[in-house]
Design an enzyme around this catalytic site. Structure first.
Site, PDB file in Angstrom:
ATOM      1  N   LYS A 120      -0.772 -16.506 -49.499  1.00 41.64           N
ATOM      2  CA  LYS A 120      -1.085 -16.251 -48.095  1.00 41.64           C
ATOM      3  C   LYS A 120      -1.993 -17.348 -47.550  1.00 41.64           C
ATOM      4  CE  LYS A 120      -1.165 -11.149 -48.426  1.00 41.64           C
ATOM      5  NZ  LYS A 120      -0.145 -10.811 -47.439  1.00 41.64           N
ATOM      6  N   ARG A 123       6.070  -3.101 -52.891  1.00 40.37           N
ATOM      7  CA  ARG A 123       7.276  -2.295 -53.133  1.00 40.37           C
ATOM      8  C   ARG A 123       7.638  -2.268 -54.613  1.00 40.37           C
ATOM      9  NH1 ARG A 123      10.497  -5.959 -49.005  1.00 40.37           N
ATOM     10  NH2 ARG A 123       8.384  -5.910 -48.198  1.00 40.37           N
TER      11      ARG A 123
END
Length: 425
Positions: free
Chosen positions: A207, A281
């Site tokens: 990020k 996820r």
């Protein structure tokens, strides 16, 4: 939502008088906002004892005022200099006719929400898989058992998602299983699964620095699950509840999982990694299958899962993904009572084509279009048996600036809604 304060003007025993606006035709959420403004004012004025006079209150209004006040009175300032800390209200009196049973429910809900806020606001140096597991263990009671899986046990079970995401960190993962069992025959068996990424660097799909600054909030779903169990401990509902949190740090190291890796998940399916920043996820997938093995009838997962949900719904609404109309209705009703924004989003099977992989069974991202929906569809591959819903709390879980009666930071999103959902079952 408006507010103003005056000197006490002779009111016996008081030093300050505050007026908060309910609006022209107030619903119970207006009472919640007004109670929240009262809590915010009390903290700002350093009031440790407060009397609230809203006139006669029914059960929903009573709960709304109490929950709102406690949420508005909340601050996370334990790391501030002593002189900059504002005291919380220690004694709150409700003047007039109120519903005592609603006060008890509201206090339990608020305690759960405050716990979730504390955990999510906590610095990642303090909140990591082992300490998050310790916070869960502290919730154990006569009705709640807590089972903590360490890394060897997770690996031996074949939970490839949790192991892969956690292997780049020096702090090994934990899997948290909380189990609430009522005194009598359960009216239902429910499951809650929370994303517990205690810090998310993005892994090798790193990020940008600005996007990483608040990534302690990426365990907001796990914080919600622990907050719900904190409330259940006091309320002792008739439904049986299993809670699961996959606690990991998604970090960069020599052992980090890589783009192109193919992971074998707990349910045996293989996942081709196309983005290491789509890690939540993978953790949820293993937890969802474990929850299904417990025989739960209805299953809800909660996660700060996608930026796409923030773009679509902003900071006031949680995205609800499910094809179970009855479960959706129950969750929407619980959210309306709790005063939380919840919005149903589409979950069409034909979007699953976006998850087709070249080497593995499926890939862990579906592209930019419909990103929140494809993330939910990915999770659906790991649910077998129970009615299931996915809640994407990426927008409301953590606020960049004060909103309504919430200060910037964690909100404990969906603790009130999910607790009420459990109570309704």
């Amino acid at each position: 939502g408006s507010k103003v304060t005056y000197p006490a003007m002779g009111v016996e025993g008081a030093t300050r008088l505050a007026l908060v606006g309910l609006g022209g035709d107030p619903d119970h959420d207006a009472y919640r906002r007004a109670g929240g403004q009262a809590g915010t004012l009390a903290r700002a004025k350093k009031a440790t004892a407060v009397s609230l006079d809203f006139g006669p209150l029914d059960a929903m209004q009573t709960a709304a005022v109490v929950e709102g006040f406690i949420a508005g009175n909340y601050r996370y300032d334990g790391f501030k200099p002593e002189a900059d800390r504002l005291p919380r209200a220690e004694v709150v009196s409700l003047v007039g006719s109120v519903d005592d049973s609603a006060v008890k429910v509201a206090q339990a809900l608020a305690a759960g929400q405050s716990l979730a806020r504390d955990l999510v606001n906590g610095p990642p140096a303090d909140i990591y898989p082992e300490t998050l597991a310790a916070a869960a263990e502290a919730l154990a009671s006569d009705r709640i058992t807590v089972d903590i899986w360490d890394e060897p046990r997770i690996r031996a079970a074949g939970m490839g998602g949790i192991i892969a995401v956690g292997q780049g960190s020096v702090r090994p993962p934990r899997l948290i299983h909380l189990h609430y069992k009522p005194a009598g025959t359960p009216t239902a068996t429910l499951g809650l699964v929370g994303k517990g990424v205690t810090f998310d660097s993005g892994g090798l799909s790193l990020k940008p620095s600005a996007s990483m600054q608040t990534m302690r909030c990426d365990m907001g779903g796990g914080g919600t699950v622990l907050g719900v169990f904190r409330a259940l401990r006091d309320l002792e509902p008739d439904a049986e509840v299993h809670g699961f949190v996959g606690a990991v740090e998604n970090m960069n190291g020599g052992g980090s999982y890589k783009l192109g890796d193919i992971l074998r998940m707990y349910n045996g399916k293989t996942v081709e990694v196309h983005n290491t920043d789509a890690e939540g996820r993978l953790v949820l997938a293993d937890c969802l299958h474990l929850a299904c093995e417990q025989g739960v009838e209805e299953l809800v997962d909660i996660a700060t899962l996608t930026g796409a949900a923030v773009v679509a719904l902003g900071p006031h609404y949680t995205g609800l993904f499910s094809n179970e109309d009855g479960l959706v209705k129950d969750l929407l009703n619980a959210a309306e009572t709790a005063g939380e924004g919840l919005w149903r989003m589409p979950l069409p099977d034909f979007y699953k084509d976006m998850l087709k992989a070249e080497w593995g069974g499926i890939k862990n991202v579906g592209g930019r279009a419909a990103g929140a929906t494809t993330a939910a569809l990915f999770l659906s591959e790991f649910v077998d048996g129970p009615k299931w819903a996915h809640l994407d709390i990426a927008g409301p879980a953590f606020l960049d600036k004060p909103t309504r009666h919430y200060v910037a930071g964690a909100t404990g999103a969906m603790v009130p809604t999910l607790t009420r959902w459990v109570l309704s079952r």
